[in-house]
Design an enzyme around this catalytic site. Sequence first.
Site, short mmCIF file in Angstrom:
data_model
loop_
_atom_site.label_atom_id
_atom_site.label_comp_id
_atom_site.label_asym_id
_atom_site.label_seq_id
_atom_site.Cartn_x
_atom_site.Cartn_y
_atom_site.Cartn_z
N GLU A 249 28.69 45.29 47.36
CA GLU A 249 29.42 44.02 47.55
C GLU A 249 29.90 44.04 48.98
O GLU A 249 30.60 44.95 49.39
CB GLU A 249 30.57 43.96 46.53
N CYS A 283 37.26 40.33 52.50
CA CYS A 283 35.84 39.93 52.58
C CYS A 283 35.70 38.46 52.20
O CYS A 283 34.70 37.84 52.54
CB CYS A 283 34.97 40.83 51.72
C1 UN1 Z 1 38.17 41.44 49.34
O1 UN1 Z 1 38.41 40.42 49.94
O2 UN1 Z 1 37.73 42.44 49.92
O3 UN1 Z 1 39.80 37.44 45.72
C2 UN1 Z 1 38.47 41.51 47.88
C3 UN1 Z 1 40.62 38.10 46.34
C4 UN1 Z 1 41.00 39.48 45.87
C5 UN1 Z 1 39.92 40.48 46.13
C6 UN1 Z 1 39.35 40.38 47.49
N1 UN1 Z 1 41.34 39.44 44.47
O4 UN1 Z 1 41.12 37.68 47.35
#
Ligand code: UN1
Length: 506
Positions: A249, A283
Amino acid sequence: MGNQYKQYIDGEWTTGESTETFTSENPATGETLGTFHHGTETDVERAVDAAEEAYEDWRSLSRINRAEYLWDVYHELRDRHEELGEIVSMECGKEISEGKADVTEAWHMVEWAAGDARHPQGDVVPSEVASKDAYMRRKPRGVVGCITPWNFPVAIPFWHMAVTLVEGNTVVWKPAEQTPWCAQIVAEMMVDAGIPDGVFNLVQGYGDTGAAIVDHDDVNTVLFTGSAEVGQGIASEVAQYPGKRAACEMGGKNAIVITEKADLDTAVHSAVMSSFKTTGQRCVSSERLIVHADVYDEFKERFVSLAEDVAVGDPLEEDTFMGPLIEAEHHEKVREYNELARSEDTNVLVDRTELDDREIPDGHEDGHWVGPFVYEADPDADLRCTSEEVFGPHVALLKYEGDIERGVEIQNDTEYGLAGAVISEDYRQINYYRDHAEVGLAYGNLPCIGAEVQLPFGGVKKSGNGFPSAREIIEAVTDRTAWTLNNSRDIEMAQGLSADITTKDE
Ligand code: UN1
């Protein structure tokens, strides 16, 4: 100076073979939080051997028994919520409510995985032959290597490990080198929950330690969350070994489409949250805001004014909106991308790359501070700054004219496909976006951050080949098997195939 911590291999705390150590630093102050042993190939070897050895007994327990260990971890996470939330905030620089939310997200995943243990697993399938029972059953895959990032140092490890363990696999975990202290506390929780020796192993270290896990013959499943560059390397490495599997991912160049029918309060609020929360280091953070010409000027004025004003500061203070960047090297990268945007002929609207000294809290002069950087660019120009993931509070405003199709066309004009949002009061526009945006995580009238554990999590295109969340991760860490049982003494074949055996004499 912080304490010196060990790795956890085969049921014991050990320095491992290496004499080499590394430190964890508070990105807001530069203070050393702890010293850790850099795991070697031999340490990985020992951890994988232990995981291999423990596998048979672990998989022989019932799914419900395995989940009971995870329920103890769940209670550990709840009991140590405040303490661990603060450590998250100190070690990765996230504002304190985010630090605590990281721990909450972790126990949500444990709750999901352990709760799921009492739910049906597999399928009862009809057979053409009345005397046969047919099933889809799942089997664990064995030793699973988990390689996790620093930005959700407690939640993401549990996305990887909770379901993996409940399904009967054993684990060798290599957390990010920036957040080994959070990993230490997670390991303590696993130990306190009494997880049998070898079932869970923690090796600390850098990319070379992770590579030793990926390359090991007895690790046939790798779960990775992190950069596209590393993830692609892992996916191509794993592809060389038949039967080996990697669920990766990775990043995004996420966008929000704000149409001419948008409620601008929702649009501005969603854009600020998506672009600047966690200092843009999710991310799923947005680095492109695709705004319709009819509302562009008003949106721009309001967004720019908030980007100028959002509070950067001590992550341990509740009224801080943005903490620091994670480390000096990343700080340099964000500075370079801001510089690149200038050189690519964009129109810079907000530049808080170098903060005013007065914005930096006392005693935090060594932190990796940066504020928002906002610029306007032409959506049709082929620019690196609007194509490459920066992973910082660096965001482009891209103006479009015409209908929602055009907005979504710009949204899809990227190699990535992780998260995105549409802001509109018109359900037809929202539905068009829902059906055509090339993303794995899509939001309507919301920021593009904020996924919940019971939903799939992951992207399309360059953003990944795996969904390291809840039900979806089961696909990565188990093999589906078809099991058919004959309840008769006669053998009857499907498809009308004759089961008669004719011999020479007949
Ligand atoms: C990430 O951005 O690396 O959806 C994970 C979200 C979090 C997880 C993000 N629950 O912003």
